[in-house]
Design an enzyme around this catalytic site. Structure first.
Site, short mmCIF file in Angstrom:
data_model
loop_
_atom_site.label_atom_id
_atom_site.label_comp_id
_atom_site.label_asym_id
_atom_site.label_seq_id
_atom_site.Cartn_x
_atom_site.Cartn_y
_atom_site.Cartn_z
N GLU A 59 0.83 -1.22 0.00
CA GLU A 59 0.00 0.00 0.00
C GLU A 59 0.86 1.26 0.00
O GLU A 59 0.49 2.28 -0.59
CB GLU A 59 -0.93 0.01 1.22
CG GLU A 59 -2.12 -0.93 1.13
CD GLU A 59 -3.17 -0.43 0.15
OE1 GLU A 59 -2.85 -0.28 -1.05
OE2 GLU A 59 -4.32 -0.21 0.56
N THR A 105 -5.33 8.09 -4.14
CA THR A 105 -5.29 8.23 -2.67
C THR A 105 -4.26 9.27 -2.27
O THR A 105 -4.50 10.09 -1.38
CB THR A 105 -4.95 6.86 -2.03
OG1 THR A 105 -5.86 5.90 -2.53
CG2 THR A 105 -5.05 6.91 -0.53
P1 ADP Z 1 -7.08 2.38 -4.84
O1 ADP Z 1 -7.76 2.99 -3.65
O2 ADP Z 1 -8.06 2.08 -5.94
O3 ADP Z 1 -6.18 1.26 -4.49
P2 ADP Z 1 -4.75 4.05 -4.90
O4 ADP Z 1 -4.61 5.46 -5.39
O5 ADP Z 1 -4.54 3.75 -3.46
O6 ADP Z 1 -6.17 3.53 -5.41
O7 ADP Z 1 -3.75 3.10 -5.70
C1 ADP Z 1 -3.64 3.19 -7.05
C2 ADP Z 1 -2.17 3.45 -7.41
O8 ADP Z 1 -1.40 2.28 -7.12
C3 ADP Z 1 -2.01 3.71 -8.89
O9 ADP Z 1 -1.07 4.76 -9.04
C4 ADP Z 1 -1.45 2.42 -9.44
O10 ADP Z 1 -0.61 2.62 -10.56
C5 ADP Z 1 -0.64 1.89 -8.27
N1 ADP Z 1 -0.53 0.41 -8.31
C6 ADP Z 1 0.62 -0.30 -8.37
N2 ADP Z 1 0.37 -1.62 -8.41
C7 ADP Z 1 -0.97 -1.77 -8.40
C8 ADP Z 1 -1.83 -2.90 -8.44
N3 ADP Z 1 -1.38 -4.14 -8.52
N4 ADP Z 1 -3.17 -2.68 -8.37
C9 ADP Z 1 -3.65 -1.42 -8.30
N5 ADP Z 1 -2.89 -0.31 -8.28
C10 ADP Z 1 -1.55 -0.47 -8.32
#
Ligand code: ADP
Length: 310
Positions: free
Chosen positions: A128, A181
């Site tokens: 995360e 986020t």
């Molecule tokens: P969410 O709440 O949908 O998880 P976030 O903003 O916390 O959204 O996370 C999305 C970010 O994490 C994006 O920048 C994305 O490129 C990155 N990321 C890296 N690996 C992954 C993955 N396996 N799945 C989803 N997002 C990923």
């Protein structure tokens, strides 16, 4: 070579009064992932279907979480990951958490379960951190435990699984705009007044008590957020209208799912949850934004193994 295929549920974090501490797992909405134990050491993302995401293990939350786990476990094996990404990143329903939690859950299975759920949550949090800069647990904890979870403490990590009242259903609308986020964290103030704090922890205690006693009225009264929602809701088109429409349709409460833009409502019974879904759709059809709506029971199992050829 050994492999498993898993379902990784979408999750709703914060749940109005529990910023960074409360979360719940959804049913039917989630990613699929295949994780393979191989002779060659290291972590490799071999395939990502559905979304453009980094293939480098350290930049993908799934890879980063496994790397954190392997720092604590000596093995001559390596791991390959295939992700079928059905949850859009930046949707506010735990896209990154599904990958981070799913990856370490699967590796733990392939290694013969050396780690507890609390330990898996700690590794998934490192994933995360790659997504949002913050190692938060409020999505990965319900993904791993299922149901509702409370992060009582981050240091030391202490996650408490909470009971799920049987008739509780979630309705989620996902406007097709992306809010990262990391960005929606920047708008939050880091200090709060005592007055707001008192309201917030009163509601958090009320919600937890409501879950234990299956008191739907108390759950509804407690679904209030005096701190984050007034600021973050400004980023979400039609938030106030949706909230009003869901309450008129009979929802117990409505708020921002995670950091948005998804909006969730909790209802007693599937009929009300579906009525709430119709109210959300009618409200959103008036705006010029595409959206998806899901009605889901609360997932009590969390991440689970599924058949390899479904
Ligand atoms: P969410 O709440 O949908 O998880 P976030 O903003 O916390 O959204 O996370 C999305 C970010 O994490 C994006 O920048 C994305 O490129 C990155 N990321 C890296 N690996 C992954 C993955 N396996 N799945 C989803 N997002 C990923």
């Amino acid at each position: 070579m050994e492999e498993i295929k898993i379902f990784c549920p979408a999750t709703i974090a914060n749940i109005s009064c529990g910023f960074d501490v409360l979360g719940l797992a959804l049913d039917g909405v989630g990613d699929e992932m295949v994780v393979r134990k191989v002779a060659q050491e290291g972590v490799k993302i071999t395939k990502i279907i559905g979304q453009e995401l980094p293939l480098e293990a350290e930049k993908n939350v799934a890879g980063a979480a496994i790397i954190a786990l392997l720092e604590d476990f000596d093995t001559e094996f390596g791991f390959q990951i295939e992700i079928d990404k059905k949850i859009k990143p930046g949707s506010g329903i735990g896209s990154s958490a599904a990958s981070a939690a799913g990856a370490v859950w699967a590796v733990n299975e392939l290694l013969g379960r050396p780690f507890t759920k609390q330990e898996l949550i700690a590794f998934a949090m490192q994933g995360e951190k790659v997504a949002s800069g913050v190692a938060h647990a409020d999505n990965v904890a319900p993904a791993i435990y299922g149901g509702f979870t409370l992060v009582r403490s981050y240091d030391p990590l202490d996650v408490v699984p909470l009971p799920t009242p049987k008739e509780l259903f979630a309705t989620v609308i996902h406007p097709q705009i992306e809010i990262k986020t990391a960005d929606s964290r920047k708008v939050i103030k880091t200090n709060i007044s005592l007055e707001k704090g008192i309201k917030q922890w009163g509601n958090l205690g009320g919600l937890v008590a409501g879950l234990f006693t299956e008191d739907y009225g108390l759950i509804g009264r407690s679904l209030e957020d005096h701190i984050i929602e007034p600021i973050r809701s400004i980023l979400i088109p039609g938030f106030d209208e949706i909230k009003e429409a869901t309450i008129i349709a009979g929802a117990l409460g409505c708020g921002i799912s995670g950091s948005g833009p998804s909006i969730f409502a909790l209802s007693r019974g599937i009929e009300t949850a579906e009525k709430v879904a119709r109210a959300m759709k009618e409200t959103y059809l008036k705006l010029d934004v595409d959206f998806d709506v899901h009605v889901s029971k609360i997932n009590s199992e969390g991440i689970k193994r599924i058949k390899a050829h479904t």
